[in-house]
Design a protein around this motif. Structure first.
Motif, PDB file in Angstrom:
ATOM      1  N   ALA A 153       0.820  -1.209   0.000  1.00  0.00           N
ATOM      2  CA  ALA A 153       0.000   0.000   0.000  1.00  0.00           C
ATOM      3  C   ALA A 153       0.857   1.264   0.000  1.00  0.00           C
ATOM      4  O   ALA A 153       0.516   2.250  -0.667  1.00  0.00           O
ATOM      5  CB  ALA A 153      -0.929  -0.005   1.217  1.00  0.00           C
ATOM      6  N   VAL A 154       1.964   1.260   0.729  1.00  0.00           N
ATOM      7  CA  VAL A 154       2.824   2.443   0.791  1.00  0.00           C
ATOM      8  C   VAL A 154       3.544   2.652  -0.539  1.00  0.00           C
ATOM      9  O   VAL A 154       3.649   3.775  -1.039  1.00  0.00           O
ATOM     10  CB  VAL A 154       3.819   2.315   1.966  1.00  0.00           C
ATOM     11  N   LEU A 155       4.041   1.581  -1.137  1.00  0.00           N
ATOM     12  CA  LEU A 155       4.645   1.689  -2.462  1.00  0.00           C
ATOM     13  C   LEU A 155       3.636   2.205  -3.480  1.00  0.00           C
ATOM     14  O   LEU A 155       3.974   2.997  -4.371  1.00  0.00           O
ATOM     15  CB  LEU A 155       5.180   0.322  -2.902  1.00  0.00           C
ATOM     16  N   ALA A 156       2.385   1.774  -3.343  1.00  0.00           N
ATOM     17  CA  ALA A 156       1.338   2.193  -4.271  1.00  0.00           C
ATOM     18  C   ALA A 156       1.093   3.694  -4.224  1.00  0.00           C
ATOM     19  O   ALA A 156       0.558   4.275  -5.174  1.00  0.00           O
ATOM     20  CB  ALA A 156       0.035   1.450  -3.970  1.00  0.00           C
ATOM     21  N   GLU A 157       1.513   4.333  -3.111  1.00  0.00           N
ATOM     22  CA  GLU A 157       1.402   5.788  -2.977  1.00  0.00           C
ATOM     23  C   GLU A 157       2.605   6.514  -3.589  1.00  0.00           C
ATOM     24  O   GLU A 157       2.705   7.741  -3.503  1.00  0.00           O
ATOM     25  CB  GLU A 157       1.282   6.163  -1.500  1.00  0.00           C
ATOM     26  N   GLY A 158       3.537   5.753  -4.149  1.00  0.00           N
ATOM     27  CA  GLY A 158       4.735   6.353  -4.732  1.00  0.00           C
ATOM     28  C   GLY A 158       5.841   6.598  -3.731  1.00  0.00           C
ATOM     29  O   GLY A 158       6.785   7.350  -4.008  1.00  0.00           O
ATOM     30  N   ILE A 159       5.761   5.963  -2.558  1.00  0.00           N
ATOM     31  CA  ILE A 159       6.721   6.160  -1.477  1.00  0.00           C
ATOM     32  C   ILE A 159       7.761   5.047  -1.498  1.00  0.00           C
ATOM     33  O   ILE A 159       7.415   3.859  -1.576  1.00  0.00           O
ATOM     34  CB  ILE A 159       5.994   6.183  -0.118  1.00  0.00           C
ATOM     35  N   SER A 160       9.021   5.414  -1.412  1.00  0.00           N
ATOM     36  CA  SER A 160      10.102   4.418  -1.413  1.00  0.00           C
ATOM     37  C   SER A 160      10.172   3.733  -0.054  1.00  0.00           C
ATOM     38  O   SER A 160      10.023   4.367   0.994  1.00  0.00           O
ATOM     39  CB  SER A 160      11.440   5.089  -1.735  1.00  0.00           C
ATOM     40  N   VAL A 161      10.441   2.419  -0.071  1.00  0.00           N
ATOM     41  CA  VAL A 161      10.341   1.604   1.143  1.00  0.00           C
ATOM     42  C   VAL A 161      11.593   0.763   1.346  1.00  0.00           C
ATOM     43  O   VAL A 161      12.102   0.128   0.422  1.00  0.00           O
ATOM     44  CB  VAL A 161       9.106   0.672   1.082  1.00  0.00           C
ATOM     45  N   ASN A 162      12.067   0.774   2.595  1.00  0.00           N
ATOM     46  CA  ASN A 162      13.105  -0.144   3.057  1.00  0.00           C
ATOM     47  C   ASN A 162      12.394  -1.192   3.909  1.00  0.00           C
ATOM     48  O   ASN A 162      11.912  -0.888   4.994  1.00  0.00           O
ATOM     49  CB  ASN A 162      14.149   0.623   3.882  1.00  0.00           C
ATOM     50  N   VAL A 163      12.303  -2.407   3.402  1.00  0.00           N
ATOM     51  CA  VAL A 163      11.651  -3.487   4.147  1.00  0.00           C
ATOM     52  C   VAL A 163      12.676  -4.075   5.112  1.00  0.00           C
ATOM     53  O   VAL A 163      13.741  -4.534   4.692  1.00  0.00           O
ATOM     54  CB  VAL A 163      11.116  -4.577   3.207  1.00  0.00           C
ATOM     55  N   THR A 164      12.365  -4.075   6.395  1.00  0.00           N
ATOM     56  CA  THR A 164      13.347  -4.473   7.398  1.00  0.00           C
ATOM     57  C   THR A 164      12.930  -5.747   8.131  1.00  0.00           C
ATOM     58  O   THR A 164      11.805  -6.238   7.978  1.00  0.00           O
ATOM     59  CB  THR A 164      13.590  -3.324   8.399  1.00  0.00           C
ATOM     60  N   ARG A 187       1.703   2.159 -10.504  1.00  0.00           N
ATOM     61  CA  ARG A 187       1.568   2.468 -11.937  1.00  0.00           C
ATOM     62  C   ARG A 187       0.109   2.737 -12.287  1.00  0.00           C
ATOM     63  O   ARG A 187      -0.202   3.700 -13.011  1.00  0.00           O
ATOM     64  CB  ARG A 187       2.123   1.313 -12.762  1.00  0.00           C
ATOM     65  N   ALA A 188      -0.793   1.910 -11.757  1.00  0.00           N
ATOM     66  CA  ALA A 188      -2.219   2.103 -12.003  1.00  0.00           C
ATOM     67  C   ALA A 188      -2.712   3.420 -11.411  1.00  0.00           C
ATOM     68  O   ALA A 188      -3.647   4.032 -11.935  1.00  0.00           O
ATOM     69  CB  ALA A 188      -3.011   0.935 -11.420  1.00  0.00           C
ATOM     70  N   ASN A 189      -2.047   3.860 -10.330  1.00  0.00           N
ATOM     71  CA  ASN A 189      -2.419   5.124  -9.678  1.00  0.00           C
ATOM     72  C   ASN A 189      -1.809   6.348 -10.357  1.00  0.00           C
ATOM     73  O   ASN A 189      -2.017   7.477  -9.907  1.00  0.00           O
ATOM     74  CB  ASN A 189      -1.982   5.102  -8.210  1.00  0.00           C
ATOM     75  N   GLY A 190      -1.026   6.125 -11.412  1.00  0.00           N
ATOM     76  CA  GLY A 190      -0.469   7.231 -12.159  1.00  0.00           C
ATOM     77  C   GLY A 190       0.897   7.705 -11.708  1.00  0.00           C
ATOM     78  O   GLY A 190       1.371   8.752 -12.161  1.00  0.00           O
ATOM     79  N   HIS A 191       1.574   6.942 -10.821  1.00  0.00           N
ATOM     80  CA  HIS A 191       2.897   7.339 -10.360  1.00  0.00           C
ATOM     81  C   HIS A 191       3.969   6.889 -11.359  1.00  0.00           C
ATOM     82  O   HIS A 191       3.817   5.873 -12.051  1.00  0.00           O
ATOM     83  CB  HIS A 191       3.201   6.708  -8.996  1.00  0.00           C
ATOM     84  N   ASP A 192       5.051   7.642 -11.406  1.00  0.00           N
ATOM     85  CA  ASP A 192       6.221   7.261 -12.200  1.00  0.00           C
ATOM     86  C   ASP A 192       6.993   6.219 -11.402  1.00  0.00           C
ATOM     87  O   ASP A 192       7.681   6.550 -10.440  1.00  0.00           O
ATOM     88  CB  ASP A 192       7.093   8.481 -12.476  1.00  0.00           C
ATOM     89  N   ILE A 193       6.880   4.961 -11.785  1.00  0.00           N
ATOM     90  CA  ILE A 193       7.495   3.909 -10.968  1.00  0.00           C
ATOM     91  C   ILE A 193       9.013   3.907 -11.084  1.00  0.00           C
ATOM     92  O   ILE A 193       9.697   3.265 -10.270  1.00  0.00           O
ATOM     93  CB  ILE A 193       6.912   2.512 -11.288  1.00  0.00           C
ATOM     94  N   ASN A 194       9.562   4.620 -12.050  1.00  0.00           N
ATOM     95  CA  ASN A 194      11.016   4.743 -12.147  1.00  0.00           C
ATOM     96  C   ASN A 194      11.587   5.486 -10.951  1.00  0.00           C
ATOM     97  O   ASN A 194      12.753   5.307 -10.588  1.00  0.00           O
ATOM     98  CB  ASN A 194      11.407   5.457 -13.441  1.00  0.00           C
TER      99      ASN A 194
END
Length: 365
Positions: A153-164, A187-194
């Motif tokens: 869900a956080v990635l889907a908001e375009g937020i970078s994540v460190n999974v610990t 991507r479906a939400n319109g964020h630049d996944i790059n």
């Protein structure tokens, strides 16, 4: 600059520092490590902040201001780490720009008391992203069962994540799947996944500590200090498998970047082991090694970097775990214990942080 650190970087390992503090920032020490010790990222955790706050006077001015404003301990527990992380992000920003956002990253962890709660973790991650307000920030989310949907869900908001707090290969596979799902939703939400970056923090030394303790009881000391490295090597095997799938290729074609394996807990716990064991034995292209400063210094001074020590190791690593199973080590129980202990330890550190803040705020009111 140390040739050993340069050679490690040249072999494809991004060197991150597993520490941050106000004193390290204001003294210019972090900037110096970036300039002269090949450091290209920073990680933090509740234990690091509790330790930093308990030493010296670097936080006194901000504590006085918070006390005058009458803020709560809970609010202060977010404001103080956010200040350090924002500053560290600014120090690392040139690296972020130079590497097109791959490195130059700084991580801050969500309140560990939320590790078993999905929706509060999502809300906290979004709040931290807003509060720090830097593009090179990463939000750390524990890889608990409840953390997996939060990661997506956080990635889907375009937020970078460190999974610990990843210990098991099974959970690591689930983390990668959560990453894929998060990118697909972003991507479906319109964020630049790059522009979305992620790492998966696979803990190393704690695996040896737990398994070695069990081997002593089983009378099998000859198998000690092998599991941590072997577990990480098999994680990289899984990484190669998952990131050669059709599902990943579709994301890569849309501009996505791989979620890099990050070797965490790389300071040796057994003084009989070489201090650079979890560095020299885990060299592979496209990984991160986040080190305590003592390990960074030991690597600079004495590590022998001979190139990739992972991709040709899979058969031997599988053999290590076959031997451990024959010896009576229950891998599934080991990783369950380590995950539970990891969450508990960070929660204890967070509560220590709150206690320190309460005392300091009352003293400065």
């Amino acid at each position: 600059m140390s040739d050993n650190l340069k050679n490690l970087s040249a072999a494809g390992v991004s060197i991150w520092l597993d520490d941050v503090s106000r004193e390290r920032l204001r003294s210019g020490n972090l900037a110096d490590l970036v300039k002269n010790s090949s450091v290209v990222g920073v990680t933090s955790n509740p234990t690091i902040f509790a330790n930093a706050l308990s030493k010296g006077d670097a936080y006194d001015a901000q504590l006085r201001e918070l006390a005058v404003r009458g803020v709560s301990v809970e609010e202060a527990s977010r404001a103080i780490p956010a200040y350090d992380i924002r500053w560290a992000c600014d120090v690392l920003r040139p690296v972020f720009d130079r590497t097109d956002g791959v490195d130059g990253r700084v991580s801050i962890e969500v309140d560990p008391r939320l590790a078993r709660a999905t929706e509060p973790t999502i809300a906290e991650a979004k709040a931290l992203w807003w509060q720090v307000d830097r593009p090179n920030l990463m939000i750390k989310i524990p890889a608990t069962r409840e953390g997996l949907p939060a990661i997506t869900a956080v990635l889907a908001e375009g937020i970078s994540v460190n999974v610990t707090l990843i210990f098991s290969l099974e959970r690591y596979g689930e983390v990668i799947d959560a990453y894929f799902a998060g990118l697909e939703q972003a991507r479906a939400n319109g964020h630049d996944i790059n522009g979305i970056e992620s790492v998966a923090s696979f803990f190393v030394s704690r695996v040896d500590t737990e398994i070695d303790k069990r081997l002593e009881k089983l009378g099998k000391p000859e198998l000690k200090s092998k599991a941590g490295v072997a577990n990480a090597q098999l994680a990289y095997e899984l990484y190669e498998q998952k990131f050669s799938s059709d599902r990943w290729q579709a994301l890569a074609d849309a501009g996505a970047r791989p979620q890099r394996p990050l070797w965490a807990s790389t300071g040796v716990k057994d003084p009989a082991l070489p201090p650079t064991l979890y560095v020299t034995e885990l060299v592979a292209p496209g990984v991160v090694n986040t080190m305590p400063e003592a390990t960074l210094k030991a690597t600079a001074e004495q590590a022998q970097i001979t190139g990739d020590t992972v991709t040709g190791s899979y058969a031997a690593a599988h053999a290590v775990f076959a031997e451990l199973k024959d010896a009576g080590v229950d891998y599934d129980d080991v990783v369950r214990v380590l995950e539970d202990e990891g969450v508990d330890k960070f929660e204890v550190s967070w509560n220590q942080l709150l206690d320190i803040l309460k005392t300091e705020l009352e003293a400065k009111a």
